[in-house]
Design an enzyme around this catalytic site. Sequence first.
Site, mmCIF file in Angstrom:
data_model
loop_
_atom_site.group_PDB
_atom_site.id
_atom_site.type_symbol
_atom_site.label_atom_id
_atom_site.label_comp_id
_atom_site.label_asym_id
_atom_site.label_seq_id
_atom_site.Cartn_x
_atom_site.Cartn_y
_atom_site.Cartn_z
ATOM 1 N N ASP A 56 0.835 -1.202 0.000
ATOM 2 C CA ASP A 56 0.000 0.000 0.000
ATOM 3 C C ASP A 56 0.872 1.255 0.000
ATOM 4 O OD1 ASP A 56 0.887 -0.162 2.587
ATOM 5 O OD2 ASP A 56 -1.048 0.209 3.522
ATOM 6 N N SER A 57 2.192 1.061 0.007
ATOM 7 C CA SER A 57 3.105 2.177 -0.250
ATOM 8 C C SER A 57 2.824 2.762 -1.637
ATOM 9 C CB SER A 57 4.568 1.730 -0.138
ATOM 10 O OG SER A 57 4.783 0.557 -0.909
ATOM 11 N N ASP A 95 -1.198 -6.134 -0.281
ATOM 12 C CA ASP A 95 -1.488 -5.429 0.977
ATOM 13 C C ASP A 95 -2.975 -5.144 1.065
ATOM 14 O OD1 ASP A 95 0.321 -4.832 2.981
ATOM 15 O OD2 ASP A 95 1.190 -3.115 1.933
ATOM 16 N N LYS A 125 -1.364 -9.261 2.950
ATOM 17 C CA LYS A 125 -0.612 -8.767 4.111
ATOM 18 C C LYS A 125 -1.489 -7.757 4.840
ATOM 19 C CE LYS A 125 3.053 -5.793 3.821
ATOM 20 N NZ LYS A 125 2.602 -4.689 4.698
ATOM 21 N N GLU A 127 -1.507 -5.158 8.618
ATOM 22 C CA GLU A 127 -0.653 -4.569 9.652
ATOM 23 C C GLU A 127 -1.230 -4.801 11.041
ATOM 24 O OE1 GLU A 127 0.293 -0.465 8.872
ATOM 25 O OE2 GLU A 127 0.975 -0.900 6.833
ATOM 26 N N GLU A 194 9.227 -4.045 10.382
ATOM 27 C CA GLU A 194 9.675 -2.763 9.819
ATOM 28 C C GLU A 194 10.249 -1.834 10.895
ATOM 29 O OE1 GLU A 194 6.880 -0.879 7.201
ATOM 30 O OE2 GLU A 194 8.114 0.931 6.992
HETATM 31 O O1 KIV Z 1 3.505 -1.095 1.633
HETATM 32 C C1 KIV Z 1 4.661 -1.536 1.564
HETATM 33 O O2 KIV Z 1 5.406 -1.285 0.619
HETATM 34 C C2 KIV Z 1 5.108 -2.359 2.665
HETATM 35 C C3 KIV Z 1 6.562 -2.692 2.708
HETATM 36 C C4 KIV Z 1 7.301 -1.501 3.156
HETATM 37 C C5 KIV Z 1 6.834 -3.872 3.524
HETATM 38 O O3 KIV Z 1 4.356 -2.708 3.516
#
Ligand code: KIV
Length: 293
Positions: A56-57, A95, A125, A127, A194
């Site tokens: 989600d970056s 994510d 994924k 959080e 992280e």
């Molecule tokens: O969103 C992302 O790119 C991430 C990585 C930094 C692990 O969660």
Amino acid sequence: MNLASRTAPSAAGSSALPTLATLRERGVPIVMLTAYDYPTARIAQAAGVDVVLVGDSAANVVLGYGSTREISIDELLVLTRAARRGVDAVPLVGDLPFGSYEPSDDVAVATARRFVEEGGCDAVKLEGAGEMIPRVRAIVAAGIPVVGHVGLLPQSVVTPDGYRAQGRDVEQALRIVEDSIALDAAGCAALVVEAVPAAVAALITARVSIPVIGIGAGSQVDGQVLVFHDLLGLGEGHAAKFVQRYAEGRTVLVDGARRWAEDVRAGRYPAASHTYAIAPETLAAISERLGRV
Ligand code: KIV
């Protein structure tokens, strides 16, 4: 449970690869890289990474938002599908965006299913631990592998000064270790850690049974993940302490675009070699017809 034992369709060939768990067992460092569309996914796969994460970056590096909290499910799904089209030999992890899994187990499972069925993900994924542990259990029970994420949780950061290392005092470090153990027990297939001190990440790695993939977590983990744009120098501005650039992508791309603009303005582009020809008699016929109208 490991990433290659997923039940979802997609990724031809991914189940033939050594699983992340196998890499951990063998002591072979796992390489995970983010990607957000077809070309970045193709580049990641061509570079030989073990697993691709549609992070989600994307909110920051692709869509230009100030926070990962701003990206929607639909926005991330468009990017995930594009990355899926580019990845056919390694697992793809998607994510789950902020707000898309926290409210209830049913919401979490429904969103995870969208990322598998519509996005083509092999795993998702999310959080956090604590209240997220039942969400992990529910998604895993639905047959979808889950990657956990502890330490710095960008979806929980609400001010710019919130992007800082976690687990540097006793209580916080213990909580992160305990969260990691709980995520392992809940059935996570792997864990992203992280921005925590290397020594704390090492404590986690020694205490869980699943692959630990670090970002800003030192080398005593099972693998590393970085954001594509950070790794290849596509971004602007400040980079986190743990980022090492392996290419000056932005410089190369700006230079290429600038040289093309200069060539256009100087009449050097297009050259004859870029131009489609037409037979003289055809052109004469066209001119004659035009002359008559
Ligand atoms: O969103 C992302 O790119 C991430 C990585 C930094 C692990 O969660």
